[in-house]
Scaffold this motif. Structure first.
Motif, PDB file in Angstrom:
ATOM      1  N   LEU A   1       0.818  -1.218   0.000  1.00  0.00           N
ATOM      2  CA  LEU A   1       0.000   0.000   0.000  1.00  0.00           C
ATOM      3  C   LEU A   1       0.851   1.267   0.000  1.00  0.00           C
ATOM      4  O   LEU A   1       0.318   2.376  -0.119  1.00  0.00           O
ATOM      5  N   ILE A   2       2.161   1.132   0.168  1.00  0.00           N
ATOM      6  CA  ILE A   2       3.026   2.311   0.101  1.00  0.00           C
ATOM      7  C   ILE A   2       2.996   2.824  -1.341  1.00  0.00           C
ATOM      8  O   ILE A   2       3.076   2.040  -2.283  1.00  0.00           O
ATOM      9  N   GLU A   3       2.847   4.147  -1.470  1.00  0.00           N
ATOM     10  CA  GLU A   3       2.806   4.736  -2.813  1.00  0.00           C
ATOM     11  C   GLU A   3       4.086   5.512  -3.074  1.00  0.00           C
ATOM     12  O   GLU A   3       4.824   5.821  -2.140  1.00  0.00           O
ATOM     13  N   SER A   4       4.307   5.858  -4.329  1.00  0.00           N
ATOM     14  CA  SER A   4       5.515   6.606  -4.650  1.00  0.00           C
ATOM     15  C   SER A   4       5.539   7.890  -3.823  1.00  0.00           C
ATOM     16  O   SER A   4       4.494   8.497  -3.572  1.00  0.00           O
ATOM     17  N   CYS A   5       6.722   8.296  -3.405  1.00  0.00           N
ATOM     18  CA  CYS A   5       6.988   9.493  -2.593  1.00  0.00           C
ATOM     19  C   CYS A   5       6.601   9.319  -1.119  1.00  0.00           C
ATOM     20  O   CYS A   5       6.896  10.193  -0.308  1.00  0.00           O
TER      21      CYS A   5
ATOM     22  N   VAL B   1      15.361   9.814   5.931  1.00  0.00           N
ATOM     23  CA  VAL B   1      14.059   9.744   5.284  1.00  0.00           C
ATOM     24  C   VAL B   1      14.240   9.199   3.869  1.00  0.00           C
ATOM     25  O   VAL B   1      14.880   9.827   3.029  1.00  0.00           O
ATOM     26  N   TYR B   2      13.699   8.014   3.648  1.00  0.00           N
ATOM     27  CA  TYR B   2      13.696   7.410   2.313  1.00  0.00           C
ATOM     28  C   TYR B   2      12.299   7.585   1.734  1.00  0.00           C
ATOM     29  O   TYR B   2      11.315   7.631   2.481  1.00  0.00           O
ATOM     30  N   ARG B   3      12.211   7.671   0.409  1.00  0.00           N
ATOM     31  CA  ARG B   3      10.899   7.762  -0.235  1.00  0.00           C
ATOM     32  C   ARG B   3      10.827   6.784  -1.393  1.00  0.00           C
ATOM     33  O   ARG B   3      11.796   6.604  -2.117  1.00  0.00           O
ATOM     34  N   MET B   4       9.630   6.176  -1.540  1.00  0.00           N
ATOM     35  CA  MET B   4       9.484   5.175  -2.588  1.00  0.00           C
ATOM     36  C   MET B   4       9.637   5.814  -3.960  1.00  0.00           C
ATOM     37  O   MET B   4       9.080   6.873  -4.225  1.00  0.00           O
ATOM     38  N   VAL B   5      10.381   5.160  -4.840  1.00  0.00           N
ATOM     39  CA  VAL B   5      10.580   5.683  -6.193  1.00  0.00           C
ATOM     40  C   VAL B   5       9.315   5.401  -7.015  1.00  0.00           C
ATOM     41  O   VAL B   5       8.489   4.571  -6.640  1.00  0.00           O
ATOM     42  N   PRO B   6       9.138   6.129  -8.150  1.00  0.00           N
ATOM     43  CA  PRO B   6       7.885   5.993  -8.916  1.00  0.00           C
ATOM     44  C   PRO B   6       7.664   4.579  -9.443  1.00  0.00           C
ATOM     45  O   PRO B   6       8.618   3.843  -9.693  1.00  0.00           O
ATOM     46  N   LEU B   7       6.399   4.254  -9.628  1.00  0.00           N
ATOM     47  CA  LEU B   7       6.042   2.988 -10.272  1.00  0.00           C
ATOM     48  C   LEU B   7       6.285   3.118 -11.766  1.00  0.00           C
ATOM     49  O   LEU B   7       6.347   4.225 -12.302  1.00  0.00           O
ATOM     50  N   GLU B   8       6.389   1.978 -12.425  1.00  0.00           N
ATOM     51  CA  GLU B   8       6.639   1.976 -13.866  1.00  0.00           C
ATOM     52  C   GLU B   8       5.640   2.871 -14.605  1.00  0.00           C
ATOM     53  O   GLU B   8       6.013   3.715 -15.411  1.00  0.00           O
ATOM     54  N   GLU B   9       4.343   2.696 -14.280  1.00  0.00           N
ATOM     55  CA  GLU B   9       3.316   3.416 -15.050  1.00  0.00           C
ATOM     56  C   GLU B   9       3.255   4.899 -14.699  1.00  0.00           C
ATOM     57  O   GLU B   9       2.621   5.672 -15.420  1.00  0.00           O
TER      58      GLU B   9
ATOM     59  N   LYS C   1       2.704  13.656 -10.866  1.00  0.00           N
ATOM     60  CA  LYS C   1       2.983  13.527  -9.442  1.00  0.00           C
ATOM     61  C   LYS C   1       4.309  14.159  -9.030  1.00  0.00           C
ATOM     62  O   LYS C   1       4.487  14.592  -7.898  1.00  0.00           O
ATOM     63  N   GLY C   2       5.250  14.243 -10.004  1.00  0.00           N
ATOM     64  CA  GLY C   2       6.565  14.791  -9.699  1.00  0.00           C
ATOM     65  C   GLY C   2       6.529  16.213  -9.193  1.00  0.00           C
ATOM     66  O   GLY C   2       7.492  16.711  -8.613  1.00  0.00           O
ATOM     67  N   LYS C   3       5.414  16.914  -9.416  1.00  0.00           N
ATOM     68  CA  LYS C   3       5.301  18.304  -8.953  1.00  0.00           C
ATOM     69  C   LYS C   3       5.139  18.414  -7.449  1.00  0.00           C
ATOM     70  O   LYS C   3       5.409  19.453  -6.855  1.00  0.00           O
ATOM     71  N   ASP C   4       4.660  17.344  -6.856  1.00  0.00           N
ATOM     72  CA  ASP C   4       4.488  17.320  -5.411  1.00  0.00           C
ATOM     73  C   ASP C   4       5.829  17.585  -4.732  1.00  0.00           C
ATOM     74  O   ASP C   4       6.815  16.925  -5.056  1.00  0.00           O
ATOM     75  N   PRO C   5       5.909  18.564  -3.813  1.00  0.00           N
ATOM     76  CA  PRO C   5       7.210  18.852  -3.190  1.00  0.00           C
ATOM     77  C   PRO C   5       7.811  17.642  -2.468  1.00  0.00           C
ATOM     78  O   PRO C   5       9.023  17.548  -2.328  1.00  0.00           O
TER      79      PRO C   5
ATOM     80  N   CYS D   1       8.062  14.823  -3.622  1.00  0.00           N
ATOM     81  CA  CYS D   1       8.665  13.908  -4.589  1.00  0.00           C
ATOM     82  C   CYS D   1      10.016  14.372  -5.106  1.00  0.00           C
ATOM     83  O   CYS D   1      10.566  13.757  -6.014  1.00  0.00           O
ATOM     84  N   GLU D   2      10.549  15.446  -4.528  1.00  0.00           N
ATOM     85  CA  GLU D   2      11.815  15.950  -5.018  1.00  0.00           C
ATOM     86  C   GLU D   2      12.915  14.905  -4.850  1.00  0.00           C
ATOM     87  O   GLU D   2      13.113  14.359  -3.768  1.00  0.00           O
ATOM     88  N   GLY D   3      13.597  14.629  -5.944  1.00  0.00           N
ATOM     89  CA  GLY D   3      14.732  13.704  -5.881  1.00  0.00           C
ATOM     90  C   GLY D   3      14.352  12.243  -5.847  1.00  0.00           C
ATOM     91  O   GLY D   3      15.201  11.380  -5.624  1.00  0.00           O
ATOM     92  N   VAL D   4      13.085  11.947  -6.086  1.00  0.00           N
ATOM     93  CA  VAL D   4      12.635  10.558  -5.992  1.00  0.00           C
ATOM     94  C   VAL D   4      12.864   9.793  -7.297  1.00  0.00           C
ATOM     95  O   VAL D   4      13.137   8.594  -7.289  1.00  0.00           O
ATOM     96  N   LEU D   5      12.766  10.527  -8.425  1.00  0.00           N
ATOM     97  CA  LEU D   5      12.991   9.876  -9.726  1.00  0.00           C
ATOM     98  C   LEU D   5      14.489   9.872 -10.011  1.00  0.00           C
ATOM     99  O   LEU D   5      15.114  10.925 -10.071  1.00  0.00           O
ATOM    100  N   LEU D   6      15.045   8.685 -10.158  1.00  0.00           N
ATOM    101  CA  LEU D   6      16.482   8.570 -10.390  1.00  0.00           C
ATOM    102  C   LEU D   6      16.749   8.308 -11.859  1.00  0.00           C
ATOM    103  O   LEU D   6      15.982   7.624 -12.525  1.00  0.00           O
TER     104      LEU D   6
END
Lengths: 302, 51
Positions: free
Chosen positions: A173-177, A190-198, A207-211, A213-218
């Motif tokens: 149930l954990i979602e990206s970010c 503080v770790y954050r889940m990276v984005p799902l494939e889709e 979703k990347g605009k959410d503050p 989510c900064e630095g979550v997409l590698l």
């Protein structure tokens, strides 16, 4: 056909009228009631054995789902108390410089606490060293060859999904970010889940605009890394320092700090593994003058 | 089996019922705290690590 009145069985219970329709009764064979013959005894024995077996299997389910939880809760409490004692003892650990030192833990010894704010402010487990069965009964276990919290590489942790405290019951149930917070003696990571494939396609606009989510997409060598996936148990690459390039010899300086959770999938089965990848986005040194301070990630989910 | 046990329990009805309950509880405890912990690691549904 005679009426049943003439035969002992059923006499006085069925009227003469109905007697016309009743099937013709046979004289009773075998021993009198109370002394079953051999066949009856065998059939009864088999029946009782099957019922007993069913009860034992049911009891096993109760054991697996509830009793192991009770046993593990006690062990987890002990590990947490031991860790708190150690953390509050000024003679142990990094001392004056307030620096975490890892790597000298015994199997099953607690060394960090994992908080998942999404599951509630009080959701936390003491993470122990090692992934053997006795260690995992205490709490989530650190794969011994992988990095420690905050270090470059892949801090990998296994946990039960059913029974034994089930620390990772809901990690699907954990979602990206969403934050997974690891607390050590001197630091909050503080770790954050990276984005799902889709989610990756429209990430920058969506979703990347959410503050959060900064630095979550590698990018780069981590390009193919997804937040959640289901793999076969033989896929050890998920806990490699760079899961998308397990044979990489990248130096520590070029590696991100990942946190990977592994648990069984589907529930009640060990056919596959559910994997959650997250990346270190913030770390906060603990301030000894503010012992109750917690990272802002705890405020995100109400 | 159960009939045989019942017939061999001594005492009046109340004592027999109590003994039967104690027996059942004993068997359950034996299963929960000795047999199941031993048999559980041999069963294929609680492995959470990758190799």
């Amino acid at each position: 056909m005679g009426t049943v009145e003439h035969l002992g069985r059923g006499a006085g219970r069925i009227s003469g009228d109905l007697g016309e329709l009743a099937p013709s009764p046979r004289p009773r064979s075998g021993p009198p009631p109370g002394k079953p013959d051999k066949t009856q005894r065998v059939v009864r024995g088999v029946g009782e054995a099957l019922i007993t077996l069913g009860m034992v299997v049911l009891l096993f389910v109760v054991y697996e789902v509830y009793i192991t939880d009770l046993i593990s809760a006690g062990k987890q409490r002990e590990a947490a108390a031991e860790l708190d004692d150690r953390w509050s003892d000024p003679t142990i650990g990094g001392g004056e410089e307030r620096q975490d030192h890892f790597g000298q833990f015994g199997e099953g010894e607690g060394f960090a606490k994992m908080h998942i704010p999404k599951f509630g402010a009080d959701f936390h487990f003491t993470v122990v060293e090692g992934t053997t069965a006795p260690s995992l009964e205490i709490g989530p276990g650190h794969y011994t060859d992988t990095a420690y919290p905050g270090e470059p590489g892949n801090f990998s942790v296994a946990g039960h999904r059913v029974g034994k405290g089930a620390p990772f019951n809901d990690i699907n149930l954990i979602e990206s970010c969403d934050a997974i917070v690891v607390e050590t003696q001197y630091t909050w990571f503080v770790y954050r889940m990276v984005p799902l494939e889709e989610e990756k396609a429209g990430w920058a606009q969506g979703k990347g605009k959410d503050p959060r989510c900064e630095g979550v997409l590698l990018g780069g060598v981590y390009e193919g890394l997804v937040g959640q996936r289901i793999v076969l148990p033989t896929n050890g690459d998920v806990i490699a320092p760079i899961p998308t390039d397990p044979t990489s010899t990248a130096s520590a300086g070029e590696s991100a700090s990942l946190l990977t959770l592994t648990t069984c999938h589907p529930r009640f089965s060990d056919k596959e593994r559910l994997i959650v990848h997250s990346v270190l986005t913030n770390e906060y040194p603990k301030d000894p003058s503010k012992p109750d301070w917690r990272p802002p990630a705890f405020e995100e989910i109400t | 089996m159960y009939g045989w046990i019942w017939r061999h329990l001594p005492g009046p009805l109340a004592v027999r019922v109590a003994l039967a309950v104690v027996l059942a509880a004993g068997v359950a405890a034996l299963l929960l705290f000795v047999v199941f912990p031993w048999v559980e690691p041999l069963l294929p549904f609680n492995n959470v690590t990758t190799e």
